[in-house]
Write a protein that holds these residues in place. Structure first.
Motif, PDB file in Angstrom:
ATOM      1  N   ARG A 110      44.742 -24.735  12.301  1.00 19.06           N
ATOM      2  CA  ARG A 110      44.713 -25.886  11.400  1.00 19.06           C
ATOM      3  C   ARG A 110      43.289 -26.305  11.059  1.00 19.06           C
ATOM      4  NH1 ARG A 110      48.763 -27.590  14.981  1.00 19.06           N
ATOM      5  NH2 ARG A 110      47.304 -28.998  16.041  1.00 19.06           N
ATOM      6  N   SER A 111      42.364 -26.102  12.001  1.00 23.09           N
ATOM      7  CA  SER A 111      40.979 -26.545  11.810  1.00 23.09           C
ATOM      8  C   SER A 111      40.127 -25.493  11.115  1.00 23.09           C
ATOM      9  CB  SER A 111      40.354 -26.898  13.164  1.00 23.09           C
ATOM     10  OG  SER A 111      41.073 -27.935  13.791  1.00 23.09           O
ATOM     11  N   GLY A 112      40.723 -24.351  10.777  1.00 23.19           N
ATOM     12  CA  GLY A 112      39.976 -23.325  10.070  1.00 23.19           C
ATOM     13  C   GLY A 112      39.118 -22.453  10.963  1.00 23.19           C
ATOM     14  N   VAL A 113      39.344 -22.477  12.265  1.00 23.67           N
ATOM     15  CA  VAL A 113      38.622 -21.607  13.190  1.00 23.67           C
ATOM     16  C   VAL A 113      39.266 -20.219  13.137  1.00 23.67           C
ATOM     17  CG1 VAL A 113      37.950 -21.223  15.592  1.00 23.67           C
ATOM     18  CG2 VAL A 113      38.064 -23.553  14.671  1.00 23.67           C
ATOM     19  N   GLY A 114      38.461 -19.199  12.944  1.00 21.40           N
ATOM     20  CA  GLY A 114      38.985 -17.847  12.786  1.00 21.40           C
ATOM     21  C   GLY A 114      39.644 -17.314  14.043  1.00 21.40           C
ATOM     22  N   LEU A 115      40.654 -16.463  13.860  1.00 24.81           N
ATOM     23  CA  LEU A 115      41.337 -15.846  15.002  1.00 24.81           C
ATOM     24  C   LEU A 115      40.363 -14.992  15.807  1.00 24.81           C
ATOM     25  CD1 LEU A 115      43.888 -15.270  16.612  1.00 24.81           C
ATOM     26  CD2 LEU A 115      44.432 -13.440  14.981  1.00 24.81           C
ATOM     27  N   GLU A 116      39.415 -14.373  15.146  1.00 26.32           N
ATOM     28  CA  GLU A 116      38.426 -13.561  15.844  1.00 26.32           C
ATOM     29  C   GLU A 116      37.634 -14.409  16.840  1.00 26.32           C
ATOM     30  OE1 GLU A 116      34.526 -10.727  14.917  1.00 26.32           O
ATOM     31  OE2 GLU A 116      35.722 -11.534  13.275  1.00 26.32           O
ATOM     32  N   THR A 117      37.268 -15.626  16.428  1.00 25.34           N
ATOM     33  CA  THR A 117      36.541 -16.528  17.329  1.00 25.34           C
ATOM     34  C   THR A 117      37.414 -16.930  18.509  1.00 25.34           C
ATOM     35  OG1 THR A 117      35.186 -17.400  15.528  1.00 25.34           O
ATOM     36  CG2 THR A 117      35.387 -18.763  17.500  1.00 25.34           C
ATOM     37  N   VAL A 118      38.677 -17.245  18.229  1.00 30.21           N
ATOM     38  CA  VAL A 118      39.604 -17.639  19.291  1.00 30.21           C
ATOM     39  C   VAL A 118      39.746 -16.524  20.322  1.00 30.21           C
ATOM     40  CG1 VAL A 118      42.002 -18.252  19.816  1.00 30.21           C
ATOM     41  CG2 VAL A 118      40.873 -19.230  17.804  1.00 30.21           C
ATOM     42  N   LEU A 119      39.971 -15.307  19.838  1.00 26.25           N
ATOM     43  CA  LEU A 119      40.171 -14.184  20.761  1.00 26.25           C
ATOM     44  C   LEU A 119      38.878 -13.819  21.491  1.00 26.25           C
ATOM     45  CD1 LEU A 119      42.537 -11.861  18.689  1.00 26.25           C
ATOM     46  CD2 LEU A 119      43.113 -13.665  20.322  1.00 26.25           C
ATOM     47  N   SER A 120      37.744 -13.967  20.814  1.00 24.66           N
ATOM     48  CA  SER A 120      36.461 -13.684  21.467  1.00 24.66           C
ATOM     49  C   SER A 120      36.242 -14.605  22.656  1.00 24.66           C
ATOM     50  CB  SER A 120      35.310 -13.837  20.473  1.00 24.66           C
ATOM     51  OG  SER A 120      35.391 -12.871  19.449  1.00 24.66           O
ATOM     52  N   ARG A 121      36.680 -15.835  22.531  1.00 22.70           N
ATOM     53  CA  ARG A 121      36.545 -16.777  23.641  1.00 22.70           C
ATOM     54  C   ARG A 121      37.424 -16.358  24.823  1.00 22.70           C
ATOM     55  NH1 ARG A 121      36.447 -21.966  19.580  1.00 22.70           N
ATOM     56  NH2 ARG A 121      34.167 -22.138  19.421  1.00 22.70           N
ATOM     57  N   TYR A 122      38.608 -15.875  24.526  1.00 23.06           N
ATOM     58  CA  TYR A 122      39.474 -15.410  25.613  1.00 23.06           C
ATOM     59  C   TYR A 122      38.904 -14.154  26.276  1.00 23.06           C
ATOM     60  CZ  TYR A 122      43.231 -18.744  24.901  1.00 23.06           C
ATOM     61  OH  TYR A 122      43.964 -19.903  24.845  1.00 23.06           O
ATOM     62  N   PHE A 123      38.335 -13.254  25.477  1.00 22.31           N
ATOM     63  CA  PHE A 123      37.709 -12.067  26.058  1.00 22.31           C
ATOM     64  C   PHE A 123      36.548 -12.478  26.964  1.00 22.31           C
ATOM     65  CE2 PHE A 123      39.748  -9.562  22.612  1.00 22.31           C
ATOM     66  CZ  PHE A 123      40.238  -8.514  23.380  1.00 22.31           C
ATOM     67  N   ALA A 124      35.784 -13.487  26.540  1.00 18.97           N
ATOM     68  CA  ALA A 124      34.666 -13.962  27.356  1.00 18.97           C
ATOM     69  C   ALA A 124      35.169 -14.507  28.691  1.00 18.97           C
ATOM     70  CB  ALA A 124      33.889 -15.044  26.603  1.00 18.97           C
ATOM     71  N   GLY A 125      36.257 -15.272  28.651  1.00 19.44           N
ATOM     72  CA  GLY A 125      36.824 -15.822  29.877  1.00 19.44           C
ATOM     73  C   GLY A 125      37.389 -14.739  30.781  1.00 19.44           C
ATOM     74  N   TYR A 126      38.025 -13.752  30.166  1.00 19.12           N
ATOM     75  CA  TYR A 126      38.624 -12.646  30.934  1.00 19.12           C
ATOM     76  C   TYR A 126      37.545 -11.843  31.662  1.00 19.12           C
ATOM     77  CZ  TYR A 126      40.868  -8.072  31.615  1.00 19.12           C
ATOM     78  OH  TYR A 126      41.344  -6.907  32.136  1.00 19.12           O
ATOM     79  N   THR A 127      36.494 -11.457  30.952  1.00 16.83           N
ATOM     80  CA  THR A 127      35.429 -10.681  31.584  1.00 16.83           C
ATOM     81  C   THR A 127      34.689 -11.497  32.635  1.00 16.83           C
ATOM     82  OG1 THR A 127      33.910 -11.268  29.779  1.00 16.83           O
ATOM     83  CG2 THR A 127      35.118  -9.201  29.576  1.00 16.83           C
ATOM     84  N   LEU A 128      34.520 -12.787  32.386  1.00 14.07           N
ATOM     85  CA  LEU A 128      33.840 -13.640  33.363  1.00 14.07           C
ATOM     86  C   LEU A 128      34.633 -13.716  34.668  1.00 14.07           C
ATOM     87  CD1 LEU A 128      31.471 -15.640  33.887  1.00 14.07           C
ATOM     88  CD2 LEU A 128      33.028 -17.453  33.142  1.00 14.07           C
ATOM     89  N   LEU A 129      35.944 -13.913  34.571  1.00 11.99           N
ATOM     90  CA  LEU A 129      36.772 -13.985  35.776  1.00 11.99           C
ATOM     91  C   LEU A 129      36.762 -12.652  36.526  1.00 11.99           C
ATOM     92  CD1 LEU A 129      38.651 -15.633  37.541  1.00 11.99           C
ATOM     93  CD2 LEU A 129      40.562 -14.982  36.063  1.00 11.99           C
ATOM     94  N   LEU A 130      36.764 -11.552  35.795  1.00  8.82           N
ATOM     95  CA  LEU A 130      36.689 -10.244  36.444  1.00  8.82           C
ATOM     96  C   LEU A 130      35.359 -10.080  37.173  1.00  8.82           C
ATOM     97  CD1 LEU A 130      38.280  -7.694  33.932  1.00  8.82           C
ATOM     98  CD2 LEU A 130      39.327  -8.839  35.890  1.00  8.82           C
ATOM     99  N   ASP A 131      34.270 -10.495  36.528  1.00  9.60           N
ATOM    100  CA  ASP A 131      32.956 -10.386  37.163  1.00  9.60           C
ATOM    101  C   ASP A 131      32.913 -11.164  38.478  1.00  9.60           C
ATOM    102  OD1 ASP A 131      32.051  -8.819  35.104  1.00  9.60           O
ATOM    103  OD2 ASP A 131      31.022 -10.445  34.049  1.00  9.60           O
ATOM    104  N   PHE A 132      33.409 -12.411  38.440  1.00  8.51           N
ATOM    105  CA  PHE A 132      33.425 -13.246  39.636  1.00  8.51           C
ATOM    106  C   PHE A 132      34.328 -12.630  40.710  1.00  8.51           C
ATOM    107  CE2 PHE A 132      31.554 -17.624  39.207  1.00  8.51           C
ATOM    108  CZ  PHE A 132      30.809 -17.360  38.070  1.00  8.51           C
ATOM    109  N   SER A 133      35.482 -12.084  40.281  1.00  3.86           N
ATOM    110  CA  SER A 133      36.440 -11.507  41.225  1.00  3.86           C
ATOM    111  C   SER A 133      35.841 -10.304  41.945  1.00  3.86           C
ATOM    112  CB  SER A 133      37.719 -11.093  40.496  1.00  3.86           C
ATOM    113  OG  SER A 133      38.342 -12.211  39.900  1.00  3.86           O
ATOM    114  N   ILE A 134      35.207  -9.420  41.174  1.00  5.67           N
ATOM    115  CA  ILE A 134      34.600  -8.232  41.779  1.00  5.67           C
ATOM    116  C   ILE A 134      33.481  -8.633  42.733  1.00  5.67           C
ATOM    117  CG2 ILE A 134      33.241  -6.170  41.263  1.00  5.67           C
ATOM    118  CD1 ILE A 134      34.813  -5.984  38.607  1.00  5.67           C
ATOM    119  N   GLU A 135      32.680  -9.606  42.323  1.00  3.41           N
ATOM    120  CA  GLU A 135      31.580 -10.071  43.166  1.00  3.41           C
ATOM    121  C   GLU A 135      32.081 -10.620  44.492  1.00  3.41           C
ATOM    122  OE1 GLU A 135      28.178 -13.576  43.045  1.00  3.41           O
ATOM    123  OE2 GLU A 135      28.923 -12.732  41.162  1.00  3.41           O
TER     124      GLU A 135
END
Length: 415
Positions: A85-110
């Motif tokens: 509704r706010s005009g934020v692109g789907l690419e931006t939305v998914l990029s944020r989820y990818f960032a969160g996913y990789t961050l949690l994996l990094d912390f988990s492996i560490e």
């Protein structure tokens, strides 16, 4: 170590780093695209809440495994729709989820490596399961985003809501079908709670004002109370506060005229809404909480105020409760030690010692940071300090928002 026990131990270690994890995720998410540029306070506030929810979901799924992973939280899907509704692109939305996913994996492996919790086979299985959970999340988020972006309006009420959204965005469109005159005087409101829409309609009728009400997907109601003539704003606010139920939330913008005023009053009400609380402060007026509402929208400022002025006080023996109460009384008394002592029914010497203790913990003179310290305390009173709600015990006589930092300057020894 058995896999289930290893997962549990891993999640314990990750949750102990929760603050660090949230800060790192916020940094990555905001680096991808500044959400404040969207200009929608609801979207910005929802994004902050979604970050916390996403971390909770990721840790829960990690602990129980892919086969028993919980359902995707509705808040994440709602935020995807808000992005559309706010005009934020789907690419931006998914990029944020990818960032969160990789961050949690990094912390988990560490943490798995540091604790010697998982061998290579078990770690590979854990990562595989997290990948499945992430794919499921991305699929549902994408689907909800696309459904919202398709713009299918199924009812007259949805058409009205879309027209209001476009008018708020400044588009020059015909508004006659709203049956509401934009050139009149307006008081904008945002309400929440069961029956909020009906309560606003009754309120408009009792105040003899023309209502424009829009129900939102998040359960809130946006409203405007219109009138041809300007009214006394203090009197109007008192009438609204008297008639509003304590079981519901209501934020009230300042009266304004014309289409520009219609938008401005609405923005004020939305900014103030997060500071309302059922049965505690069910009705808030923007003019009384303007500064606190603005600070709350600035994630860096609100987090910094907490870190610099509230967290150090927590090192005192009782977690800082006594020092906080003393400071609130001190600021309410316009920094007069004698008046503070009388309000707390303690001696002036006790007040001075407590203020000296505050300065020792903060590592700075109260005179040099009084405005910032008071602002931090006001936000905490209203349960508004970032990143989440805090205990909210409003001291008697305390004044909110607009009064932060307006008292005269003096030293702690004033008496």
């Amino acid at each position: 170590m058995r896999a289930a026990n290893a997962r549990s131990e891993l999640c314990v270690r990750l949750r102990s780093r929760r603050t660090e994890l949230e800060a790192a995720l916020a940094t990555r998410v905001y680096a991808l695209a500044d959400p404040s540029e969207v200009g929608d306070p609801d979207y910005v506030g929802g994004l902050r809440a979604a970050l916390v929810t996403a971390i909770d979901y990721g840790l829960d799924a990690l602990e129980v495994g892919e086969r028993r992973s919980p359902a995707i939280p509705p808040a994440l899907l709602a935020q995807a729709r808000a992005a559309a509704r706010s005009g934020v692109g789907l690419e931006t939305v998914l990029s944020r989820y990818f960032a969160g996913y990789t961050l949690l994996l990094d912390f988990s492996i560490e943490e798995a490596d540091a604790g010697g919790l998982l061998d290579k086979v078990a770690l590979r299985e854990l990562l595989r399961g997290q990948g499945v959970v992430f794919e499921r999340l991305i699929a549902e988020v994408s689907a909800d985003y696309r459904r919202e972006a398709s713009g299918r309006l199924l009812s007259n009420e949805q058409r009205r809501a879309e027209r209001v959204r476009r008018l708020l965005a400044g588009e020059l469109i015909d508004s006659t079908d709203l049956a509401y005159e934009l050139e009149d005087w307006h008081i904008a409101v945002v309400a929440g709670g069961t029956g909020a829409g009906e309560a606003l309609a009754q309120l408009a009728s009792s105040l003899d004002r023309r209502p424009l009400l829009i129900r939102r997907d998040d359960g809130t109601v946006w409203g405007w109370l219109g009138a041809r003539k300007e009214v006394d704003q203090d009197e109007a606010y008192e009438q609204i506060a008297e008639q509003w139920s304590e079981e519901m939330r209501l934020a009230v913008g300042e009266p304004a005229k014309g289409a520009a005023g219609w938008r401005l009053s609405h923005r004020q009400a939305r900014m103030a809404y997060p500071l309302s609380r059922p049965r505690q402060t069910p009705v808030v007026r923007y003019g009384e909480v303007a500064l606190a509402a603005s600070i709350l929208q600035d994630d860096l400022l609100s987090r910094s105020l907490r870190q610099m002025y509230l967290d150090p006080l927590g090192e005192d023996r009782d977690g800082g409760r006594c020092l906080r109460a003393t400071l609130r009384a001190y600021f309410t008394a316009e920094r007069n030690v004698s008046s503070t002592a009388a309000a707390l029914t303690v001696s002036r010497q006790t007040v001075r010692k407590r203020l000296e203790r505050v300065e020792a913990l903060l590592g700075r003179d109260i005179r040099n940071c009084a405005s910032e310290l008071e602002a931090a305390l006001r936000l905490e009173e209203m349960g508004a300090s970032s990143p989440g709600p805090l205990p909210r015990e409003v001291e008697q006589g305390a004044k909110l928002g607009a009064e932060v930092g307006t008292h005269g300057r003096s030293t702690p020894a004033r008496g």
